[in-house]
Each structure stands twice: as structure tokens, then as C-alpha cells.
Design a protein around this motif. Structure first.
Motif, mmCIF file in Angstrom:
data_model
loop_
_atom_site.group_PDB
_atom_site.id
_atom_site.type_symbol
_atom_site.label_atom_id
_atom_site.label_comp_id
_atom_site.label_asym_id
_atom_site.label_seq_id
_atom_site.Cartn_x
_atom_site.Cartn_y
_atom_site.Cartn_z
ATOM 1 N N TYR A 156 8.150 -7.722 -11.627
ATOM 2 C CA TYR A 156 8.175 -7.639 -13.084
ATOM 3 C C TYR A 156 7.538 -6.351 -13.600
ATOM 4 C CZ TYR A 156 9.972 -12.285 -14.217
ATOM 5 O OH TYR A 156 10.775 -13.382 -14.387
ATOM 6 N N SER A 157 6.501 -5.884 -12.909
ATOM 7 C CA SER A 157 5.790 -4.692 -13.390
ATOM 8 C C SER A 157 6.392 -3.394 -12.863
ATOM 9 C CB SER A 157 4.315 -4.763 -12.975
ATOM 10 O OG SER A 157 4.187 -4.670 -11.555
ATOM 11 N N GLY A 158 7.129 -3.483 -11.763
ATOM 12 C CA GLY A 158 7.684 -2.287 -11.149
ATOM 13 C C GLY A 158 6.669 -1.505 -10.337
ATOM 14 N N GLU A 159 5.497 -2.097 -10.093
ATOM 15 C CA GLU A 159 4.435 -1.435 -9.325
ATOM 16 C C GLU A 159 4.468 -1.905 -7.867
ATOM 17 O OE1 GLU A 159 2.481 0.863 -10.510
ATOM 18 O OE2 GLU A 159 3.093 0.706 -12.612
ATOM 19 N N SER A 160 4.232 -0.955 -6.948
ATOM 20 C CA SER A 160 4.208 -1.317 -5.530
ATOM 21 C C SER A 160 2.854 -1.896 -5.114
ATOM 22 C CB SER A 160 4.527 -0.098 -4.660
ATOM 23 O OG SER A 160 3.571 0.944 -4.909
ATOM 24 N N GLU A 161 1.806 -1.580 -5.875
ATOM 25 C CA GLU A 161 0.479 -2.149 -5.641
ATOM 26 C C GLU A 161 0.076 -2.943 -6.880
ATOM 27 O OE1 GLU A 161 -2.236 0.970 -4.659
ATOM 28 O OE2 GLU A 161 -1.667 0.946 -2.538
ATOM 29 N N VAL A 162 -0.375 -4.166 -6.668
ATOM 30 C CA VAL A 162 -0.730 -5.021 -7.807
ATOM 31 C C VAL A 162 -2.164 -5.501 -7.650
ATOM 32 C CG1 VAL A 162 1.645 -5.769 -8.152
ATOM 33 C CG2 VAL A 162 0.121 -7.128 -6.699
ATOM 34 N N LEU A 163 -2.746 -5.870 -8.780
ATOM 35 C CA LEU A 163 -4.123 -6.347 -8.799
ATOM 36 C C LEU A 163 -4.211 -7.597 -9.669
ATOM 37 C CD1 LEU A 163 -7.198 -5.952 -8.233
ATOM 38 C CD2 LEU A 163 -7.270 -4.582 -10.325
#
Length: 305
Positions: free
Chosen positions: A276-283
Motif C-alpha cells: 500500500y505504501s510502495g516502500e520496500s522497508e516498513v516500520l
């Protein structure tokens, strides 16, 4: 420990000490939104057989007396640092309701109504105890016990400890015996342990681990302005039941890879955030029962760890 001259003069004060970081967080959020009820825990127990109400009430009172955290209130107004104050003695609020004359459908409707009103009632954090019990008789051989407690006192680890102790006392009292449970370490020991930790080293560790992140990864979902207003100040619970085939497949998967179901769910959530965010690293944050192995008796301790 840090104390208050005002409260130290009170004969019904056992001890005064600071809050844990998690308690400070729950205090902040509860005061920020006192009507949300999100931190009020309701544990429902079904009791079968002949239940002696007075003996059960006495058993709960005995367990409250064993654990200082169950006799704790919180003070914060006019202070740089909030404090928790443990009372020597408190009376556990106890209610009894008789619904034997109602149909099972009516009983379920009444129960849902009661739980909603109980959550809305909440607790005053500067008054102890921050818990109450309600015994509801549903039939000649069936009762429902509702234990309502603010999450600032206990975590999920504590529930089976407390229930087991209550049932042990109940059995002893029914047999005309004293309730002799082994001593338990007070929650204050955990606060002392926290104060002995190297906070600077811990902060440096997390700064290095979270380098590059400035905020948790948001779940980016298009919502209307009305939906955003509704969700800004309310919390809801959604239950989804998986089929037997899917459940067995998931259980096989976690056993095959030596994982827990919770780990699998966290991985699925991480993938969802990434998509959903398009980020490869999430927090994202996860609550855990953080019971340090080098704290003596911590597995039997009752409190918010």
C-alpha cells in the motif's frame, strides 16, 4: 523511590514510585481521550456448577491484597513526573445480577448492553482499585463472571496468573481451609530494574536501528472526509473466522518453518504495508510481554511489563 510528602502522611499508603514507560504512555492516551474505553480490559469467565458468591468475592479480594499493582492509583496533576500510589487496603467493587428468568437470546442482548455500558463507565485513574467484578447468574448451574480492569495495571500475561490464584483460593475457602499461596515479587521490583538500565545505550541502539525512518509506515487507504472524522476518535474491533481448511494450512506452514502464528501475521501485515505504501522497508510497532529473564520471579509478577 520518589515519594510525595502529601501521600506519605496517609496511613493507607503502602508505597509510591514512578511509572514504567508503557504506563506513562497509557496514562497519556487515556487522559487525552478518556471516553474511548480502548484500554479497559473485560475478561469473561463462564462458571459451571453451584457458585458461592461470597466465597468467590472473598477469593478475589485475597488476590487483590496479594498484588500491590491491583491496589494502585495514579497521580499526575501539578507534577513534573506522574507517580503510582499503592494503597495498603482497597475494597474490590463487586456487583451481582440475576438473569435466570430471561431467555438465552435476552441474556445475550443484556450481556452486550452491559459490556458496552461498563466500557463507557471506565475508571478514574486517581482512584483505586482500577478494576471491578460482576457476577451474573444465567441459570441454576451457570454463571458469567466479568472482570473489568484498566490495562495500565496488567498485561495479557497476568490474566491466567490472577484467575488461577482466584480459583485456588476459592477451592481452599470452600474446603474450610486458608488460602496459602507462595509469595510473589511486587511490580515495584520491575520499576527498580528499569531504573538500573543504561538508558543512553538503549537510546543509541534504537537510533542506529531506526536510522532513515522518521515515522511509522502508514496504511495508505483512500477514505472519504466523513470516514476520516469517524476513525479519528474511535476504535473498532473486527472478527474474521477462517475456514477449517485454511486454518490447517496455516498451522502446517508455521510448523514446517518453525514459526509462530503471530510471526506469520506480522509478516503478512508488513507485506500489506509495503504494497500500500510502495516502500520496500516498513516500520510498525508491536506490543510484547517484555519480561526480562534476569529479573527474579518475573514470570509470576503481576503488572504491566
Amino acid at each position: 523511590m520518589v515519594g510525595s510528602q502529601k501521600y506519605q502522611k496517609n496511613n493507607n499508603i503502602e508505597s509510591i514510585y514512578p511509572l514504567s514507560p508503557m504506563q506513562e504512555g497509557l496514562l497519556f492516551h487515556t487522559l487525552s481521550d478518556p471516553n474511548s474505553g480502548v484500554y479497559l480490559e473485560q475478561i469473561l469467565l463462564t462458571l459451571s456448577g453451584q457458585v458461592n458468591q461470597e466465597t468467590l468475592k472473598q477469593s478475589w479480594q485475597q488476590v487483590v491484597q496479594r498484588h500491590g499493582v491491583l491496589r494502585t492509583m495514579f497521580v499526575w496533576e501539578g507534577r513534573k513526573q506522574p507517580l503510582q500510589v499503592v494503597r495498603k487496603q482497597v475494597d474490590l467493587p463487586w456487583s451481582y445480577l440475576d438473569w435466570q428468568d430471561l431467555s438465552s437470546t435476552e441474556q445475550q442482548q443484556k450481556l452486550e448492553e452491559f459490556l458496552r455500558e461498563d466500557r463507557e463507565k471506565g475508571f478514574q485513574l486517581n482512584q483505586a482499585p482500577l478494576m471491578r467484578c460482576t457476577l451474573i447468574r444465567l441459570g441454576n448451574q451457570t454463571c458469567k463472571l466479568i472482570w473489568s480492569v484498566h490495562h495500565i495495571l496488567v498485561d495479557g500475561w497476568c490474566s491466567p496468573i490472577i484467575v488461577k490464584e482466584v480459583l485456588s483460593c476459592y477451592e481452599s475457602y470452600n474446603q474450610g481451609k486458608r488460602c496459602n499461596l507462595p509469595p510473589v515479587p511486587p511490580y515495584q521490583d520491575y520499576i527498580l530494574w528499569l531504573q538500573q538500565q543504561n538508558q543512553e545505550a538503549a537510546e543509541e541502539f534504537w537510533r542506529q536501528s531506526l536510522q532513515g525512518f522518521t515515522t511509522p509506515t502508514p496504511l495508505v487507504v483512500e477514505r472519504s472526509q466523513q470516514q476520516r472524522r469517524q476513525h479519528s476518535s474511535s476504535y473498532q474491533e473486527e472478527q474474521i473466522n477462517l475456514g477449517q481448511t485454511t486454518t490447517k494450512a496455516l498451522q502446517f506452514l508455521v510448523r514446517e518453518h518453525r514459526l509462530t502464528m503471530a510471526t506469520l501475521l506480522k509478516a503478512a501485515w508488513a507485506l500489506l504495508l509495503s504494497r500500500y505504501s510502495g516502500e520496500s522497508e516498513v516500520l510498525f510497532g508491536v506490543g510484547v510481554s517484555g519480561r526480562p529473564g534476569n529479573l527474579l520471579g518475573v514470570e509470576k509478577m503481576v503488572g504491566l511489563l
